[in-house]
Design a protein around this motif. Structure first.
Motif, PDB file in Angstrom:
ATOM      1  N   ALA A 210       0.831  -1.216   0.000  1.00 36.96           N
ATOM      2  CA  ALA A 210       0.000   0.000   0.000  1.00 36.96           C
ATOM      3  C   ALA A 210       0.863   1.264   0.000  1.00 36.96           C
ATOM      4  N   TYR A 211       2.168   1.103  -0.210  1.00 37.90           N
ATOM      5  CA  TYR A 211       3.114   2.221  -0.080  1.00 37.90           C
ATOM      6  C   TYR A 211       2.717   3.457  -0.897  1.00 37.90           C
ATOM      7  N   PRO A 212       2.352   3.300  -2.194  1.00 34.19           N
ATOM      8  CA  PRO A 212       2.048   4.515  -2.964  1.00 34.19           C
ATOM      9  C   PRO A 212       0.940   5.344  -2.321  1.00 34.19           C
ATOM     10  N   ALA A 213      -0.076   4.659  -1.777  1.00 29.30           N
ATOM     11  CA  ALA A 213      -1.192   5.394  -1.169  1.00 29.30           C
ATOM     12  C   ALA A 213      -0.817   5.929   0.208  1.00 29.30           C
ATOM     13  N   LEU A 214      -0.015   5.146   0.948  1.00 22.26           N
ATOM     14  CA  LEU A 214       0.257   5.523   2.346  1.00 22.26           C
ATOM     15  C   LEU A 214       1.473   6.431   2.515  1.00 22.26           C
ATOM     16  N   ARG A 215       2.286   6.534   1.454  1.00 15.29           N
ATOM     17  CA  ARG A 215       3.502   7.342   1.577  1.00 15.29           C
ATOM     18  C   ARG A 215       3.203   8.787   1.996  1.00 15.29           C
ATOM     19  N   PRO A 216       2.227   9.448   1.313  1.00 16.49           N
ATOM     20  CA  PRO A 216       1.962  10.841   1.731  1.00 16.49           C
ATOM     21  C   PRO A 216       1.359  10.932   3.124  1.00 16.49           C
ATOM     22  N   LEU A 217       0.844   9.819   3.627  1.00 11.28           N
ATOM     23  CA  LEU A 217       0.201   9.857   4.946  1.00 11.28           C
ATOM     24  C   LEU A 217       1.184   9.532   6.079  1.00 11.28           C
ATOM     25  N   GLY A 218       2.463   9.426   5.732  1.00 10.49           N
ATOM     26  CA  GLY A 218       3.468   9.255   6.799  1.00 10.49           C
ATOM     27  C   GLY A 218       3.967   7.831   6.967  1.00 10.49           C
ATOM     28  N   LEU A 219       3.767   6.970   5.954  1.00 11.87           N
ATOM     29  CA  LEU A 219       4.262   5.595   6.087  1.00 11.87           C
ATOM     30  C   LEU A 219       5.781   5.531   6.296  1.00 11.87           C
ATOM     31  N   PRO A 220       6.577   6.358   5.569  1.00 11.88           N
ATOM     32  CA  PRO A 220       8.031   6.285   5.809  1.00 11.88           C
ATOM     33  C   PRO A 220       8.397   6.499   7.271  1.00 11.88           C
ATOM     34  N   ARG A 221       7.728   7.444   7.907  1.00 11.63           N
ATOM     35  CA  ARG A 221       8.026   7.735   9.319  1.00 11.63           C
ATOM     36  C   ARG A 221       7.665   6.522  10.193  1.00 11.63           C
ATOM     37  N   LEU A 222       6.515   5.923   9.849  1.00  9.29           N
ATOM     38  CA  LEU A 222       6.038   4.768  10.611  1.00  9.29           C
ATOM     39  C   LEU A 222       6.988   3.582  10.463  1.00  9.29           C
ATOM     40  N   LEU A 223       7.428   3.355   9.209  1.00  6.98           N
ATOM     41  CA  LEU A 223       8.342   2.232   8.966  1.00  6.98           C
ATOM     42  C   LEU A 223       9.669   2.460   9.699  1.00  6.98           C
ATOM     43  N   ALA A 224      10.145   3.706   9.662  1.00  6.72           N
ATOM     44  CA  ALA A 224      11.413   4.024  10.321  1.00  6.72           C
ATOM     45  C   ALA A 224      11.299   3.831  11.827  1.00  6.72           C
ATOM     46  N   ALA A 225      10.140   4.166  12.362  1.00  7.92           N
ATOM     47  CA  ALA A 225       9.950   4.069  13.812  1.00  7.92           C
ATOM     48  C   ALA A 225       9.750   2.614  14.243  1.00  7.92           C
ATOM     49  N   GLY A 226       9.466   1.747  13.256  1.00  6.12           N
ATOM     50  CA  GLY A 226       9.122   0.355  13.577  1.00  6.12           C
ATOM     51  C   GLY A 226      10.302  -0.481  14.005  1.00  6.12           C
ATOM     52  N   ASP A 227      11.516   0.017  13.842  1.00  8.12           N
ATOM     53  CA  ASP A 227      12.664  -0.806  14.219  1.00  8.12           C
ATOM     54  C   ASP A 227      13.712   0.058  14.917  1.00  8.12           C
ATOM     55  N   ASP A 228      14.304  -0.504  15.953  1.00  9.49           N
ATOM     56  CA  ASP A 228      15.351   0.196  16.694  1.00  9.49           C
ATOM     57  C   ASP A 228      16.491  -0.787  16.969  1.00  9.49           C
ATOM     58  N   PRO A 229      17.348  -1.010  15.952  1.00 13.97           N
ATOM     59  CA  PRO A 229      18.394  -2.021  16.114  1.00 13.97           C
ATOM     60  C   PRO A 229      19.312  -1.751  17.296  1.00 13.97           C
ATOM     61  N   LEU A 230      19.518  -0.477  17.607  1.00 11.98           N
ATOM     62  CA  LEU A 230      20.461  -0.174  18.694  1.00 11.98           C
ATOM     63  C   LEU A 230      19.943  -0.703  20.033  1.00 11.98           C
ATOM     64  N   ALA A 231      18.611  -0.845  20.133  1.00 12.47           N
ATOM     65  CA  ALA A 231      18.031  -1.376  21.377  1.00 12.47           C
ATOM     66  C   ALA A 231      18.345  -2.861  21.537  1.00 12.47           C
ATOM     67  N   ARG A 232      18.802  -3.488  20.457  1.00 15.52           N
ATOM     68  CA  ARG A 232      19.107  -4.919  20.551  1.00 15.52           C
ATOM     69  C   ARG A 232      20.569  -5.173  20.949  1.00 15.52           C
ATOM     70  N   GLY A 233      21.240  -4.122  21.382  1.00 14.28           N
ATOM     71  CA  GLY A 233      22.555  -4.279  22.005  1.00 14.28           C
ATOM     72  C   GLY A 233      23.730  -4.248  21.052  1.00 14.28           C
ATOM     73  N   GLY A 234      24.917  -4.402  21.635  1.00 11.92           N
ATOM     74  CA  GLY A 234      26.147  -4.384  20.854  1.00 11.92           C
ATOM     75  C   GLY A 234      26.729  -2.987  20.760  1.00 11.92           C
ATOM     76  N   GLY A 235      27.827  -2.898  20.043  1.00  7.39           N
ATOM     77  CA  GLY A 235      28.449  -1.599  19.787  1.00  7.39           C
ATOM     78  C   GLY A 235      28.369  -1.305  18.308  1.00  7.39           C
ATOM     79  N   VAL A 236      28.759  -0.109  17.923  1.00 11.34           N
ATOM     80  CA  VAL A 236      28.714   0.250  16.502  1.00 11.34           C
ATOM     81  C   VAL A 236      30.116   0.662  16.060  1.00 11.34           C
ATOM     82  N   LEU A 237      30.543   0.061  14.949  1.00 12.65           N
ATOM     83  CA  LEU A 237      31.860   0.392  14.392  1.00 12.65           C
ATOM     84  C   LEU A 237      31.688   1.042  13.029  1.00 12.65           C
TER      85      LEU A 237
END
Ligand SMILES: Cc1cc2nc3c(=O)[nH]c(=O)nc-3n(C[C@H](O)[C@H](O)[C@H](O)COP(=O)(O)O)c2cc1C
Length: 337
Positions: A210-237
């Motif tokens: 549904a991306y074409p229809a939902l994109r203007p309604l803020g889907l990118p923001r929602l998808l970005a907010a849907g994952d937080d890899p840093l919360a799953r631990g480790g360090g970043v190099l």
């Protein structure tokens, strides 16, 4: 060296990592050499418009070939010969002695990208070992302080990536969220490798459809907010390349990247790349400021840690043949899921 012996090992070489698991490499066997090239159908023109990740992946493949051949006692050399028009990066040919490497075919077989939870990050010794690997190539590996600033940058990068219809369409082509899909076991990013349960995979499929229809309604923001890899631990190099890296240099740096990942693997750690931080110019610039390094020298950013659980094995287009048993001590059954 008999190139036929190397050909029998090729399926193991395909365990090399590639962005979106497109496996872009192609081998052309001639009687005196094997040319390593790529198929543009497996490039990512929207998500990787400069071809940086394509060339890093090709370099990772070359390094993998050298390691696998050396472990089988085959004397194989690499001659870089980048030619964009011929779509080749160089040639593997018989050499005088086996490639010198601390890594084994079993490391190639067992290494996996791990996007799940880490119980801890790399300690100072591991960071120093990875840094030493990259330094020998004129670059450096640096710890990125994984504080709130990095989380914000990651969120920005994800939002920008998901805001690009062409990038999302390309991602959709390489997502394997349906186990009935004929390519589920050959390439791309599967739901299990992405750590998505059935409900999450179905939700993502529906959202992207549904991306074409939902994109203007803020889907990118929602998808970005849907994952937080840093919360799953480790360090970043961050892997920092030597200055003025050209296309051939990026392929060479892909070999360095492979050695860095295998160094982590040997220490019991795994890598989870966060390439979006490098893909998006603003976040790459911000990382450059954070690390006090020229942003264009940052070519790879990766979350690193000790996996809490084993990661699923990713798919490959080329499967092992029984002839592999004849030339390698590896248990061929364990090469594939
Ligand atoms: C140059 C490069 C960039 C990558 N970027 C990402 C990334 O941004 N996010 C991610 O989750 N995986 C990334 N990967 C990991 C690939 O998706 C992974 O290697 C591929 O799916 C095969 O899985 P494996 O590494 O477990 O064999 C990248 C790999 C390479 C070589």
């Amino acid at each position: 060296m008999d190139l036929a012996a190397f050909r029998a090992l090729e399926p193991l070489c395909w365990r090399a990592p590639s962005a979106h698991n497109t496996q872009p490499w192609r081998l052309r066997y001639e009687h005196w050499a094997v040319t390593v090239g790529w198929d543009p159908a497996d490039a990512l023109p929207a998500g990787d418009p400069t071809g940086r990740d394509l060339r890093l992946s090709l370099g990772a493949f070359v390094e993998t070939c050298l390691i696998v051949a050396a472990d089988a006692g085959l004397r194989l050399d690499w001659t870089a010969d980048h030619d964009e028009a011929d779509r080749r990066v160089g040639r593997l040919r018989p050499g005088r002695q086996p490639y010198r490497t601390p890594f084994r075919a079993a490391d190639v077989r067992d290494r996996r990208t791990h996007r799940g939870r880490f119980t801890g990050g790399p300690d100072a010794d591991v960071v120093a070992a990875v840094d030493a690997v990259v330094r020998r190539a004129g670059g450096a590996a640096r710890v990125v302080p994984a504080a709130g600033r990095l989380r914000a940058l990651l969120r920005t990068a994800d939002r920008r990536v998901y805001a690009e219809p062409a990038v999302v369409a390309e991602l959709r082509r390489w997502l394997r969220l349906d186990r009935a899909c004929p390519r589920y076991r050959t390439d791309g990013l599967s739901d299990s490798c992405l750590g998505l349960g059935r409900v999450a995979a179905t939700g993502l499929r529906a959202a992207l459809a549904a991306y074409p229809a939902l994109r203007p309604l803020g889907l990118p923001r929602l998808l970005a907010a849907g994952d937080d890899p840093l919360a799953r631990g480790g360090g970043v190099l961050a892997l920092i390349a030597p200055p003025d890296l050209d296309a051939a240099g990026q392929v060479e740096f892909g070999r360095v990247l492979m050695r860095a990942w295998l160094t982590l693997h040997s220490a019991g750690l795994a890598a989870h790349p966060l390439s979006q931080l490098v893909d998006v110019a603003d976040t790459r610039d911000a990382l450059g400021t954070l690390l006090d390094v020229a942003p264009e020298r940052i070519v790879h950013v990766v979350r690193v840690g000790r996996p809490a659980d084993p990661a699923p094995r990713s798919a490959r287009r080329v499967q092992h043949r029984s002839s592999l048993l004849a030339v390698t001590p590896l248990d061929a059954v364990s090469l594939h899921p």
